[in-house]
Design an enzyme around this catalytic site. Structure first.
Site, PDB file in Angstrom:
ATOM      1  N   ASP A 199     -26.480  14.908  14.453  1.00 21.07           N
ATOM      2  CA  ASP A 199     -26.974  15.552  13.251  1.00 21.07           C
ATOM      3  C   ASP A 199     -27.478  14.436  12.343  1.00 21.07           C
ATOM      4  O   ASP A 199     -27.159  13.272  12.560  1.00 21.07           O
ATOM      5  CB  ASP A 199     -25.810  16.313  12.590  1.00 21.07           C
ATOM      6  CG  ASP A 199     -26.175  16.821  11.230  1.00 21.07           C
ATOM      7  OD1 ASP A 199     -27.278  17.373  11.104  1.00 21.07           O
ATOM      8  OD2 ASP A 199     -25.379  16.672  10.302  1.00 21.07           O
TER       9      ASP A 199
ATOM     10  N   CYS B 178       0.842  -1.202   0.000  1.00 24.00           N
ATOM     11  CA  CYS B 178       0.000   0.000   0.000  1.00 24.00           C
ATOM     12  C   CYS B 178       0.873   1.246   0.000  1.00 24.00           C
ATOM     13  O   CYS B 178       0.620   2.199  -0.742  1.00 24.00           O
ATOM     14  CB  CYS B 178      -0.907   0.028   1.228  1.00 24.00           C
ATOM     15  SG  CYS B 178      -1.854  -1.471   1.469  1.00 24.00           S
TER      16      CYS B 178
END
Lengths: 710, 50
Positions: free
Chosen positions: A427, A28
């Protein structure tokens, strides 16, 4: 350094940091650094694997979006890190680490000499070893003790005291006393004790500096999002470009399609979809026509508008949000950290204990020299080694565990504050749901039709088109001719000789249902497809709410969205919800809770949550949050799951339990050792053993938190 | 005792050398990414060979 490539010109450079998810191996690292190295304008890219970061040095002509896009395309979710300015904290950490290294070096060498004294060196040998110890210890104490001396001097000058005052007095007195002993050929010198004390205290201080709160400067960044110049329409019909500062109410301004609106105002002519996400957090663009209100910071997506100004600059809604955030942030900085609270009690106690033992022994008939030695022993023993380590080591270990679980702690006191919360507020858009809309029904199955749809979707920047494009990315786009975008209606093109349309339902030729967010698609004579959208819920939201309830909270949802979607989602995850709240309403809601003595955890992402996040006792935001949301948050979590929220709460509770145990251990040690010191039984050997023993126990106890994030 | 006069400076000198090495390592960023350093050794050099 296979990723470092020199840039030919000395172009202006900037450094950007990206948080990258899903890196787990050497491959990676190599892929990310390799791909970024090939991107033009990037001078250097370096992966920091431990911190899940990629630091990119790039020319200012390369946008951060382009860089993030490169990493995303390799399959790693990437977020631009918006950081509070960390440089000051970094320098402080570095200075502390150097002091720690010097203290460690000196402590080891002095200890070697001390061991031979304890094992029976006498006469001239002991004096020689004492002098050698002094030679090493005195300069090391002068260097490594500076952070404490400076801080103690600073508060003493203002007539206050803190934890550093007894430390400084203890260290300086001990060193002076030991020098006197050495010069007079005495038996006990405490050089090892003094320097080891500094070593342990610096270790605690260093860990603490890694967790330190960083000053917030996010609010000014908010207003930078507004355009700096605006097209003003003169009464005679000509236009001129004016700076935002030169505007006045009742002027008329032109807003081009795709442009961010710089003022609050009322639409005079034109009709367009307006993306209000920055201000209200609504994910669905709203359609405005003449007479409707528009807000600064929103974007006219698909058509130009003429807007009559009603408010500019400091009077706009977005400026009001910035002001709310500033005032809310001031309240939070008053929080006093637990270690500081402990030291306020501790410092006077230590002073008086040492002074009392000195006076006591003088009254009992001991010599000044004898009484002084005992007072110094009391100071050394009571010095808060374990106490100074107890809190930071626990928090650093817990922060590491949370980091591995995908939660980044941005403010060191966040874990302490997280324990105190009794109310959790969420939220909706971007927090309980994932950011952005997803098509939920109506996508064609047939590969050819999917290809045609993709060709149309690619041609438009409308949010719904982008959502469609993201959903059918695996299809191969058909080749389309005569692609035209009709503002406010949709896209049409000729595909394989047949007309195709993607856009408003009535334009494509189907009856539209008012409430639903949908777009229609038709290719040739095939049936019209109504593609329906919804913001998708984070998959584990119901379980998370259940877990929060089991933890004793009653989670609630505060949303700026309309009533129907909020009610539907609230029912689905089993919590209460409130709809249609403005940023100021959310702020006021939390302020009311705070006034009632509640401590609120606010989880939110948007600009509209900014004031609420700032006002809440603790704030958490997903990594996909707007930069304002990220800056206002104390903790940031990665990934598509909501579970980091209860994980962080549980980890914080476990951390605080360990901190409490550590306090008990540290104080318990003092309860045992202080009477010995007062009675005069503490030799340098006993002091050294007691000090290192208690510190090791505290560290070992804190290491149990390694698996705390579950 | 003559042994001490020789051994003590040697011991201190070695310790100081270690301290200096640590300062250098910290300054040049060797402790920034400990896990990454362990993995980087596995990365193949893909520079073209002549």
């Amino acid at each position: 350094m296979n990723a470092l490539t020199a840039l030919p010109t000395a172009a202006p450079m900037s450094e950007t940091r990206f948080a990258v998810e899903g890196m787990h191996c050497a491959g990676c690292i190599a892929r990310i650094e390799g791909a970024l190295g090939k991107l033009g304008g990037v001078a250097a890219a370096r992966v920091n694997f431990s911190a899940h970061l990629v630091v990119v040095q790039h020319g200012t002509d390369v946008t951060t979006d382009a860089i993030a896009d490169v990493i995303e395309r390799l399959g790693f979710p990437t977020h631009l890190m918006r950081e509070r300015d960390a440089r000051g904290v970094h320098d402080e950490s570095r200075a502390l680490m150097k002091a720690l290294a010097v203290a460690g070096f000196a402590a080891m060498n002095v200890m070697l000499l001390s061991v031979s004294i304890w094992s029976g060196a006498e006469g001239p040998t002991r004096t020689l070893f004492h002098w050698l110890s002094a030679l090493i210890a005195v300069p090391a104490i002068a260097y490594a003790g500076r952070p404490f001396f400076a801080s103690a001097w600073r508060v003493l000058r203002h007539g206050h005291t803190n934890m550093d005052v007894p430390i400084s007095i203890g260290v300086i007195l001990t060193t002076a006393m030991s020098l006197y002993e050495t010069a007079t050929g005495g038996a006990h010198a405490y050089f090892d004790g003094a320097i080891m004390l500094l070593f342990f205290l610096l270790a605690g201080r260093f860990l603490d500096s890694m967790m330190r709160a960083r000053a917030s400067d996010g609010v000014t960044a908010l207003l930078k999002r507004l355009p700096t110049d605006v097209q003003v329409l003169r009464p005679d019909g000509t236009t001129e470009t004016r700076l935002a500062a030169e505007l006045a109410p009742n002027m008329r301004v032109l807003v081009a399609a795709g442009e961010r609106i710089g003022v609050d105002g009322v639409v005079e002519t034109g009709s367009a979809h307006v993306d209000r996400a920055l201000v209200t957090g609504e994910s669905v663009p709203e359609r405005v026509t003449a007479g409707d209100e528009v807000l600064a910071g929103t974007i006219a997506l698909d058509a130009p508008l003429t807007v009559r100004i009603t408010a500019i600059g400091q009077d706009t809604v977005i400026a009001e949000i910035a002001r709310l955030m500033e005032s809310a942030g001031q309240g939070k900085s008053r929080y006093v950290r637990i270690a500081d609270r402990a030291s306020r009690l501790y410092a006077p106690a230590v002073h008086s204990l040492a002074a009392l033992s000195f006076i006591g022994w003088m009254l009992a008939g001991a010599s000044v020299h004898q009484s002084m030695l005992i007072a110094v022993a009391v100071l050394i023993i009571t010095c808060p080694c374990a106490l100074g380590l107890a809190v930071p080591i626990a928090q650093v270990v817990a922060a590491g565990a949370l980091m591995r679980a995908g939660v980044l702690i941005k403010d060191g006191s966040a874990l302490e504050r997280l324990v105190e919360i009794d109310t959790v507020l969420f939220d909706k858009t971007g927090t309980i749901t994932l950011a952005g809309l997803k098509p939920i029904a109506g996508l064609p199955e047939d590969p050819a039709e999917r290809g045609a749809l993709l060709a149309l979707a690619q041609a438009s920047r409308h949010p719904l088109s982008i959502a469609v494009r993201d959903a059918i990315e695996d299809a191969t786009a058909a080749s389309a001719d005569d692609v035209t975008e009709q503002p406010g209606l949709g896209v049409e093109a000729m595909i394989e000789g047949q007309p195709a349309r993607l856009g408003r339902a009535d334009w494509v030729g189907i009856a539209a249902d008012g409430d639903q967010v949908a777009t229609a698609f038709q290719w040739g004579t095939r049936p019209v497809r109504l593609i329906q959208f919804a913001d998708t819920m984070r998959a584990d939201a119901p379980q998370v709410m259940a877990r929060l309830k089991a933890l004793g909270f009653a989670p609630m949802m505060l949303s700026g969205d309309r009533f129907a979607p909020v009610a539907a989602l609230a029912a689905r995850i089993g919590i209460m919800g409130t709809a249609g709240l403005s940023p100021a309403d959310k702020f006021a809601f939390i302020a009311r809770q705070a006034a009632a003595g509640k401590r609120v955890l606010m989880v939110g992402d948007g600009l509209n949550d900014g004031p609420a996040l700032k006002r809440a006792h603790v704030a958490m935001a997903p990594a996909t949050a707007s930069d304002v949301g990220q800056l206002a948050a104390d903790l940031v979590f990665f990934g598509d799951k909501l579970s980091p929220v209860p994980i962080a709460i549980v980890a914080a509770r476990r951390t605080m339990a360990v901190v409490r145990q550590n306090f008990v251990l540290a104080i318990g040690y003092n309860v045992l050792a202080v009477p010995l010191a007062i009675l005069g039984y503490v030799t340098p050997l006993v002091a050294a053993l007691a000090m290192s023993g208690s510190s090791l126990i505290v560290v070992a106890n804190a290491l149990r938190l390694r698996g705390a994030a579950k | 005792m003559t042994g001490l006069a020789f051994l003590l400076p040697v011991a201190l000198g070695l310790g100081l050398a270690g301290l200096a090495a640590f300062f250098w390592a910290a300054r040049s960023g060797q402790f920034e990414d400990l896990d990454g350093a362990a993995l980087r050794i596995l990365i193949e050099d893909e520079d073209e060979r002549v």
